[in-house]
Structures are given as C-alpha cells and as structure tokens.
Write a protein that holds these residues in place. Structure first.
Motif, PDB file in Angstrom:
ATOM      1  N   ASP A  34       0.798  -1.230   0.000  1.00 16.15           N
ATOM      2  CA  ASP A  34       0.000   0.000   0.000  1.00 16.15           C
ATOM      3  C   ASP A  34       0.826   1.273   0.000  1.00 16.15           C
ATOM      4  O   ASP A  34       0.295   2.356   0.252  1.00 16.15           O
ATOM      5  CB  ASP A  34      -0.986   0.004   1.180  1.00 16.15           C
TER       6      ASP A  34
ATOM      7  N   GLU B  40      -4.358  -6.162   4.306  1.00 13.29           N
ATOM      8  CA  GLU B  40      -5.673  -5.652   4.719  1.00 13.29           C
ATOM      9  C   GLU B  40      -6.611  -5.402   3.547  1.00 13.29           C
ATOM     10  O   GLU B  40      -6.341  -4.563   2.692  1.00 13.29           O
ATOM     11  CB  GLU B  40      -5.504  -4.342   5.492  1.00 13.29           C
TER      12      GLU B  40
ATOM     13  N   LEU C 152      -6.528  -2.211  -4.624  1.00 13.34           N
ATOM     14  CA  LEU C 152      -7.141  -1.211  -3.733  1.00 13.34           C
ATOM     15  C   LEU C 152      -8.637  -1.492  -3.698  1.00 13.34           C
ATOM     16  O   LEU C 152      -9.317  -1.384  -4.715  1.00 13.34           O
ATOM     17  CB  LEU C 152      -6.876   0.196  -4.261  1.00 13.34           C
ATOM     18  N   THR C 153      -9.131  -1.854  -2.526  1.00 14.35           N
ATOM     19  CA  THR C 153     -10.492  -2.375  -2.419  1.00 14.35           C
ATOM     20  C   THR C 153     -11.333  -1.568  -1.432  1.00 14.35           C
ATOM     21  O   THR C 153     -10.816  -0.780  -0.653  1.00 14.35           O
ATOM     22  CB  THR C 153     -10.453  -3.836  -1.910  1.00 14.35           C
ATOM     23  N   HIS C 154     -12.622  -1.830  -1.472  1.00 18.89           N
ATOM     24  CA  HIS C 154     -13.506  -1.230  -0.465  1.00 18.89           C
ATOM     25  C   HIS C 154     -13.086  -1.661   0.934  1.00 18.89           C
ATOM     26  O   HIS C 154     -13.098  -0.862   1.869  1.00 18.89           O
ATOM     27  CB  HIS C 154     -14.955  -1.651  -0.719  1.00 18.89           C
TER      28      HIS C 154
ATOM     29  N   TYR D   9     -10.115  -2.393   2.024  1.00 18.59           N
ATOM     30  CA  TYR D   9      -8.923  -1.667   2.464  1.00 18.59           C
ATOM     31  C   TYR D   9      -9.329  -0.311   3.036  1.00 18.59           C
ATOM     32  O   TYR D   9      -8.868   0.097   4.108  1.00 18.59           O
ATOM     33  CB  TYR D   9      -7.948  -1.458   1.291  1.00 18.59           C
ATOM     34  N   VAL D  10     -10.178   0.394   2.313  1.00 18.25           N
ATOM     35  CA  VAL D  10     -10.641   1.706   2.790  1.00 18.25           C
ATOM     36  C   VAL D  10     -11.397   1.539   4.105  1.00 18.25           C
ATOM     37  O   VAL D  10     -11.189   2.299   5.052  1.00 18.25           O
ATOM     38  CB  VAL D  10     -11.539   2.385   1.740  1.00 18.25           C
ATOM     39  N   HIS D  11     -12.251   0.518   4.170  1.00 18.82           N
ATOM     40  CA  HIS D  11     -13.045   0.310   5.378  1.00 18.82           C
ATOM     41  C   HIS D  11     -12.149   0.042   6.586  1.00 18.82           C
ATOM     42  O   HIS D  11     -12.270   0.704   7.617  1.00 18.82           O
ATOM     43  CB  HIS D  11     -14.017  -0.852   5.170  1.00 18.82           C
TER      44      HIS D  11
ATOM     45  N   ASN E  66      -9.088   0.732   7.122  1.00 20.39           N
ATOM     46  CA  ASN E  66      -8.175   1.806   7.492  1.00 20.39           C
ATOM     47  C   ASN E  66      -8.862   3.130   7.782  1.00 20.39           C
ATOM     48  O   ASN E  66      -8.210   4.127   8.075  1.00 20.39           O
ATOM     49  CB  ASN E  66      -7.099   1.974   6.410  1.00 20.39           C
ATOM     50  N   SER E  67     -10.180   3.151   7.679  1.00 15.17           N
ATOM     51  CA  SER E  67     -10.920   4.358   8.051  1.00 15.17           C
ATOM     52  C   SER E  67     -11.754   4.094   9.302  1.00 15.17           C
ATOM     53  O   SER E  67     -11.926   4.972  10.130  1.00 15.17           O
ATOM     54  CB  SER E  67     -11.824   4.809   6.905  1.00 15.17           C
TER      55      SER E  67
ATOM     56  N   TYR F  30     -11.067   1.823  11.706  1.00 12.58           N
ATOM     57  CA  TYR F  30     -10.279   1.455  12.876  1.00 12.58           C
ATOM     58  C   TYR F  30      -8.963   2.210  12.877  1.00 12.58           C
ATOM     59  O   TYR F  30      -8.289   2.298  11.866  1.00 12.58           O
ATOM     60  CB  TYR F  30      -9.992  -0.046  12.866  1.00 12.58           C
TER      61      TYR F  30
END
Lengths: 385, 385
Positions: A215, A261, A372-374, A376-378, A380-381, A383
């Motif tokens: 990442d 992740e 880069l996936t949903h 990954y965003v979920h 790392n945003s 938690y």
C-alpha cells in the motif's frame, strides 16, 4: 514451530491485556547458544519508534541474547517516557535471563502514539511471564502474540542437511518496507559469525521484503532480526545459507502479501528487459503504488493505460512507444498500443500476474503488491491503527 | 462565459457521440486577435498522449490561433494512426479558419488506448461543427464539452481595470499534475508577448495546479494553455497580470479538488517553518499520497501517527521529535508526542485543514488533496477511464 524449529531456541507468547481481544500480545525468543550471534535490518523511515532506536544500538556488536516483542501499541512518538519503557523492558528481560540488557532487542507494533503507564506495566508483566514460560515448543504462541490486523500467523521453516532456519512474521498494513519490513524474527542453528549473518540477511531481505509494496505506506516500526545459535554445529557455505534464508524471507513476504488488509488480489509485477535492476524496481514500484491501477485490478479491469501512465512517471530507461504489457498471460499492449481486447483477460483469480517488457536491457525485478479495495478503505478508516 | 469573457475570443461545444451520454464532447476556442499569443505547460509524464506531442511543437513559436479539445477518448497510446488523427484535426481547423495548422493546439481526454477510425471521424466532424457554431457566447458550452467524470463544469473569470482573464478546466481523477494539470484553457484580452505569457503561466501553475495532488496519479494528457488576444489594448504590469492569473489558476485548482472522484473531504495540507519551499512541498505531497492517512480522514479519524510516518519517508530537514501537527485548529501532536485527545477534533466538515509545523526554517507550502473513500475505489474499479 516457527522460531523454535532450529536447535538452541526457546520462545513463548502470553496475553497480558494489550489487545482488547484478550489474545496473546507479548512474545519472547531466547537464544540458548552456544553462539549468540545476531543481525537485523530496520525501517528506513526517519520517524522511528523507540524500539527501533533501541535495537539499532543493541545490534551494533552483533550479539543478541533475546528479543521481546509486543503487539497492541507501537511505542512510537511516545516521548522519553516511551523510550524508558523500551529500556526497562530490556533491563527486565536481561535480569531474568542473567545477560546484558545491551544484548536484548525490542520490537513493538500497534497504534502510533500509544505507550502510557498502563502500556508499560503490561509490557513488563508480559516480559516476565513470557520468559517464565519460554520453551522449545513456544514458537507457535510467539507467532500469534505478534499479530495485529493479521488474519493468520505467518511462520516459515526450511530444513537443510543437519541445520535449519525457522521464522515468524506479522504484517497486514503499512506494507512498503524500506530495507526491512514489519516484525520478523528468524532463527537458525547453523554456525555463522555476525558479519556472515548480516551479509546473508541483507542479501535475502533486499529481494524479498524490500520488493513487497502492498500500500505504499512505510512503517515506523519495521524490523527483521536473524538470531544464530550455531547449535547444529554445522557451518554451511555462505551461498547455501543465503539461498535458504532467501527462501524463508520470500515465503514470509508472500504470506504478508496474501494477508494484506482488505486485498482481493495478490499482484505479482514482473518487469523484464530493463536497463538495470534499479530501473526494474522503480518501474514495478511505481505501478504498485498507482491507486488507479490498483482499483482497476479490484474491478477485474485490465486497464493497461494506467500501467503505462505509471511507468511514465519514472526515470527508468524506456521508450513509451516500445513497451509490451501482459496481464495473466495475455498481451494487452504492444509497442505502446492496444493489442488483445480486454475481454480476453481473466482477472477473477486472486493471483494476478502483470508482465512489463521494457525492451531495453537484460535486468529484471519482481514487485509484490495488492489491489485497492472497499475493504482496504473500510479497515483503514473505521479502525485506528 | 468562461473563456469567452475576455474580448477577442469565440468558443463552442458540440455533441458528436464520443460520449455515450450524448452530451457535448468537442470544444473549440478561437483567438480573433489582434494578438495571437499563446503559452502552455504540459504533463511531465514521459508517457505522453498524441495531442501533447503535437501541442508541444505548436507552442514553440508562441503563436496560437485556436485550440480544439475533445472528451470521450485520450488518443494516448494509439500509435501513428492516433498521431495522424491529431494532425488531421489541426489541419481541418486550420483550413476552416484560414490559418496555419502549426498554430492550432489539440487536447484530448478520456480512456487511454481509445482512438480508432470511429473516434477520428467523430473528432473531425466535431471540429467542423464547433468552428461553424463558435461565437462570443460559446464559453459555457465549451466548458461542458470537456467534462468526463466531472460532476460540474469548472470556469473562472477575473476582471481588472479594462482587461480580464477567463478560463475553463476539466478534471476529477488522475489528479497529480507535474508542471501542469488536466485540460485547462485560459484566455485574456490583456496585451502580453509570448515570453511574458509563458513566464506568468509558469509562475501561476507552479503554485496552484502543481500543488494539487488528489490521488497521486499523473495523467498522460495534462495541458494548461493561455491564449492572449490583446483586444483590450491594455498592458498590465507583469506583477498585476501574474497575480490575476494566479488567482484564476488557484480558483480552478480548488474547483478540481472539490469535484475529485468519490472524495468526501477537501484536505488543505499547510506545511510551515520548513527549511525550504521544496522541503515543504515534499512533506505535503508525501502526506497527500499516504493512503492510510487519506483513509483515516475519510473515517473522521485524526490519526497524526500516519502523518508523522509519511513525513519520515521524505528527505526534508526536520527532527521527528520536534514536529507539531494540527487538525482543524486542534494541536494533536506536539514535539513528536500526543497532545489533544482525538475526541477534541471535529473532522466531519468537508473542508479539512492539516497544519504541519516542522520548526526548522521560514519556508511554507500548501498542498491540496482529498481523502480515500469507498466511492473513489468504486468509481475507479467499476468504470474504465
């Protein structure tokens, strides 16, 4: 087994409440010798956690008696109080083991800025408990104690004629090591001196962990440690040992990639016919860090235009109009123009292979990354980590 | 109004079916003089689209009669056929306008690799129709014809004493310009020669578009063009003109940021007390490109540890243990340690302000970026662009 597979090592993993889940969170690996050789490589991030600052001093003389690792807090940017926590942890371990604190490595992982009085008390308690429980069967528990967002523990063992290498690793995010990665502890009962251990470790990490760029985010706490007991009494050649060590490192790097992740694709970017290995690495890393390319892979879209756009930002030698791009065995771009139609490419498997042919030289390099996936965003945003 | 606000310009936007939506997709801006001065800056991506390669030749002599722009296809990596399409478009416009093809700029935007026979035919038809319809009221239609994933057209006008600057821009993704950005056309009726226009344009883009880094991905087709008619008969000072031009450029950069694909936060990263402006830009850009920081902002998480980890990857002068970080007016990190609790920071507004105090010098720079969201991943994985 992991780190306790080679002769001469004891380990343990205990739970002291650093993780809210109640799972193991402090690990120790002890070298019972006869050799007490150590080598380590560290994150090249200039913002270094307290355990990194401490361990960089410890490793200077090439002697390592033990390593204490904790999850549930990175002890990074926690001021002088945090550094004292690291120091006290090494002192505690040294006292219990009857060795010098200057030969005890420390690793921490978790939230940056986390390292208060409660953290210190738990780490010290965990160190005491782990050393009390350490044994030749503790490798698995130790590998579980260093997990954070990892979905599974990472372990690797390579056995050769009379000697072996064992290892454990943690890592699922901030995966863009620079000279090192995540927390990795590797043990061996082969006979090596400190200089040989250091050379073999650098050669092995250079083409494994250093080629993993999940990442683009470099950690403050990365450390790869090699501990040598020499308990097998066997002295392999440098070539044989480095080859075996590289096998372990690449196996662990692949395990880290597979557990990144939120990822849905493990992307192997192979750059061939580059003018130099540095060029090949630069091109591969630029593509690995391109969010548009990574999102396209998530969407099973063989978007080679985003690959060329990423290559174009590098200083590598190449002619934009003489580059071929292959995805999962299908040539989608020839000489900087469209080739096979997008429908010909099947990107549904998790294992994805991107081949970039620069057509200017003989050098090659392979970079490992993820999409880069949903998720990954979920992760790392939602938690903090 | 946009590009037709200043005296001496005509424009049009027409629909010829390049966009599946049936909306306007070819635009033209014509300079009726008396001056025919032009300046332009281009993407620094080494993988350049055919219109960039063409336009870089056209701009050499500082004379520009007209610019033709299309959406619905980037005409990038489309081989010699694609370059001939660009050349034929310029020839067609030149023939209809009675000027030299060597004074006609071309811009394209859309999917890389898109530029076949059908594309060529539509672009040529659009060029013909747009020139036929061009007039002093065509600025709005032209600004709509260059939209791709933009949710709204971007226009800007600055009026001074007797002269003015008008502009249009498109851009919502691949927003990490290097020396230029997206497609931007700026017109003015002030009196300037080519060298003055070029100097003012470079000074203005350097601190506006070049400081926008939405997703770290540099386009192959970026171009910012300034066209000078001199129709006002007024010659402003270089300072006055550059200041007005910079105002237009910054206004458009903010509009691009506000419309970035899938973004939920517009993040202004202000780096102060840096040793140099280059250092300040490097630090700001490193944070702007850190996916973990960007995901945290999406999650309304004031995760300053990720900010410091990103700064640590730069070569800028700073002491990791003497950096302050503020988020939306709250100091969350002092001297490399925790300060105000995370609960004290309200990150719910779209406008987000990150202040990084490096405490080593007097230089400053501001980078504009966006957060990393589910919608960004969705837009860039579900649709090819």
């Amino acid at each position: 087994m992991s780190v306790t597979a080679p002769k001469g090592f004891e380990a343990a993993g205990v739970a002291v409440g650093l993780k809210s889940s109640g799972k193991e969170d402090v690990a120790v690996v002890i070298n019972r010798g006869p050799l007490k050789v150590g080598a380590a490589v560290f994150t090249s991030n200039r913002a270094k956690a307290n355990p990194i600052i401490w361990s960089q001093q410890v490793i200077q003389d090439g002697t390592v008696e033990a390593i204490v690792l904790n999850s549930g807090g990175a002890n990074c940017f926690t001021g002088s109080f945090g550094f004292q926590t690291t120091h006290q942890t090494a002192e505690k371990a040294a006292e219990l083991l009857g060795v010098s604190a200057g030969d005890v490595l420390i690793c921490s992982t978790g939230l940056i800025g986390m390292g208060d009085e409660v953290f210190r008390a738990k780490v010290l308690t965990g160190t005491e408990q782990a050393i009390a429980q350490a044994g030749g069967d503790g490798g698995v528990a130790a590998s579980e104690a260093i997990m954070t967002t990892d979905s599974k523990a990472k372990r690797s063992i390579v056995t050769r004629d009379g000697w072996s290498i064992g290892a454990m690793a943690k890592g699922a995010g901030m995966l863009a090591p620079g000279l090192a990665t995540m927390l990795v502890v590797i043990t061996t009962d082969a006979v090596l001196d400190a200089a040989e251990a250091d050379a073999a470790l650098r050669a092995s990490t250079n083409r494994s962990f250093d080629r993993l760029d999940s990442d683009g985010c470099m950690s403050t706490n990365d450390q790869v440690t090699l501990m040598v007991s020499g308990a097998s009494g066997i002295t392999p050649t440098a070539e044989d040992f480095t080859e075996a060590l590289a096998e372990v490192c690449l196996d662990l790097a692949r395990q880290l990639q597979a557990d990144a992740e939120g990822a849905s694709h493990d992307v192997t970017i192979e750059v061939v016919h580059a003018a130099s290995e540095d060029d090949a690495v630069e091109v591969g890393r630029s593509v690995a860090r391109n969010n548009l390319f990574k999102a396209a892979i998530f969407g099973n879209d063989p978007n080679w235009g985003r690959v060329l756009a990423a290559i174009g930002t590098t200083d590598a030698a190449f002619d934009p109009y003489d580059v071929d791009v292959w995805m999962n065995g299908v040539r989608v771009c020839t000489a900087g123009g469209p080739d096979a139609p997008r429908e010909a490419v099947d990107l549904t498997p998790r294992a994805t292979h991107l081949l970039i042919d620069l057509k200017v030289g003989d050098a090659t390099a392979t970079i490992l990354t993820n999409d880069l996936t949903h998720d990954y965003v979920h992760e790392n945003s939602a938690y903090s980590s």
